[in-house]
Design a protein around this motif. Structure first.
Motif, short mmCIF file in Angstrom:
data_model
loop_
_atom_site.label_atom_id
_atom_site.label_comp_id
_atom_site.label_asym_id
_atom_site.label_seq_id
_atom_site.Cartn_x
_atom_site.Cartn_y
_atom_site.Cartn_z
N LEU A 1 -2.72 -1.60 56.79
CA LEU A 1 -1.53 -1.76 56.79
C LEU A 1 -1.01 -2.65 57.98
N ALA A 2 -1.65 -2.46 59.04
CA ALA A 2 -1.36 -3.26 60.15
C ALA A 2 -1.52 -4.57 60.06
N GLU A 3 -2.38 -5.15 59.05
CA GLU A 3 -2.71 -6.68 58.98
C GLU A 3 -1.46 -7.17 58.29
N LEU A 4 -0.60 -6.33 57.56
CA LEU A 4 0.57 -6.89 57.03
C LEU A 4 1.88 -6.81 57.92
N LEU A 5 1.57 -6.25 58.99
CA LEU A 5 2.98 -5.96 59.73
C LEU A 5 3.06 -7.07 60.84
N ARG A 6 4.45 -7.22 61.24
CA ARG A 6 4.68 -8.14 62.13
C ARG A 6 5.88 -7.65 62.98
N PRO A 7 6.13 -8.19 64.03
CA PRO A 7 7.41 -7.79 65.00
C PRO A 7 8.50 -7.71 63.92
N GLY A 8 9.28 -6.71 64.22
CA GLY A 8 10.70 -6.34 63.68
C GLY A 8 10.28 -5.41 62.29
N ASP A 9 9.06 -5.14 62.03
CA ASP A 9 9.03 -4.14 60.90
C ASP A 9 9.10 -2.78 61.22
N LEU A 10 9.86 -2.17 60.31
CA LEU A 10 10.01 -0.77 60.27
C LEU A 10 9.27 0.04 59.34
N VAL A 11 8.50 0.94 59.73
CA VAL A 11 7.84 1.81 58.81
C VAL A 11 8.06 3.27 58.89
N LEU A 12 8.50 3.89 57.79
CA LEU A 12 8.93 5.17 57.67
C LEU A 12 7.99 6.05 56.94
N LEU A 13 7.38 6.93 57.49
CA LEU A 13 6.34 7.76 57.18
C LEU A 13 7.04 9.34 56.73
N THR A 14 6.68 9.73 55.72
CA THR A 14 7.15 10.89 55.01
C THR A 14 6.05 11.69 54.55
N GLY A 15 6.05 13.05 54.81
CA GLY A 15 4.80 13.90 54.17
C GLY A 15 4.98 15.16 54.90
N GLU A 16 4.55 16.09 54.28
CA GLU A 16 4.61 17.58 54.80
C GLU A 16 3.58 17.43 56.20
N LEU A 17 3.86 18.51 56.99
CA LEU A 17 3.13 18.85 58.35
C LEU A 17 1.46 18.56 57.97
N GLY A 18 0.79 18.21 58.58
CA GLY A 18 -0.53 18.01 58.35
C GLY A 18 -1.02 17.06 57.05
N ALA A 19 -0.08 16.29 56.47
CA ALA A 19 -0.43 15.24 55.38
C ALA A 19 -1.13 14.21 55.94
N GLY A 20 -1.05 13.73 57.28
CA GLY A 20 -1.68 12.55 57.75
C GLY A 20 -0.69 11.50 58.07
N LYS A 21 0.41 11.78 58.76
CA LYS A 21 1.19 10.75 59.07
C LYS A 21 0.76 10.20 60.63
N THR A 22 0.35 11.13 61.33
CA THR A 22 -0.20 10.50 62.66
C THR A 22 -1.54 9.99 62.51
#
Length: 166
Positions: free
Chosen positions: A22-43
């Motif tokens: 995913l980092a390969e697609l990102l550039r300055p100014g990009d906002l990434v929202l991460l949604t999932g329950e506790l322990g889902a793998g967001k971090t």
């Protein structure tokens, strides 16, 4: 029109690898929202983002500091990692973090940001992580996740999110 892709992830290492891709697609100014329950793998996914972006410092959950900036070790953008779990006031409360100031030159990843930070940018990636539901027979089924990555706004209209399926 939003662009989306679905990926099945069966281990924490695969989740981190998804973050690196995913980092390969990102550039300055990009906002990434991460949604999932506790322990889902967001971090874990954000840890992979940090590795892929080549930033300094261990990416850990910023729950108690709310936001952590990881400067780039090279020429890429810094990663601003935010945990909005304890913030209930939406964008007004988020303004105290000055994310709008950091956004143009950074990649900002916000855990628990749904319904709170969409106003920062009309362009964003929304990553939803859900535990896969199975019959419980497989030993590693607890690690299986369904990840849906949706590009919202003109920035993502032509993006090849299918490349994330690895």
């Amino acid at each position: 029109m939003d662009v989306a892709t679905r990926i099945t992830v069966t281990s924490p290492e695969q989740m981190k690898d998804l973050g690196r891709r995913l980092a390969e697609l990102l550039r300055p100014g990009d906002l990434v929202l991460l949604t999932g329950e506790l322990g889902a793998g967001k971090t874990t996914l954000t840890r992979g983002l940090g590795e892929g972006l080549g930033v300094r410092g261990a990416v850990t959950s910023p729950t108690f500091v709310i936001a952590r900036v990881h400067p780039s070790l090279g020429s890429g953008p810094p990663l601003v990692h935010v945990d909005a779990y304890r913030l209930g006031g939406g964008l007004d409360e988020m303004e105290d973090l000055d994310l709008d100031v950091s956004l143009p030159e950074s990649v900002i990843a916000v855990e628990w940001g749904e319904g709170k930070v969409e106003g920062l940018s009309e362009d964003r990636l929304h990553v939803v992580i859900e535990r896969a539901v199975g019959d419980g027979a497989a030993g590693d089924a607890d690690d299986a996740r369904g990840v849906v990555v949706t590009g919202v706004g003109p920035r993502w209209a032509g993006a090849d999110l299918a490349s994330l399926t690895g």
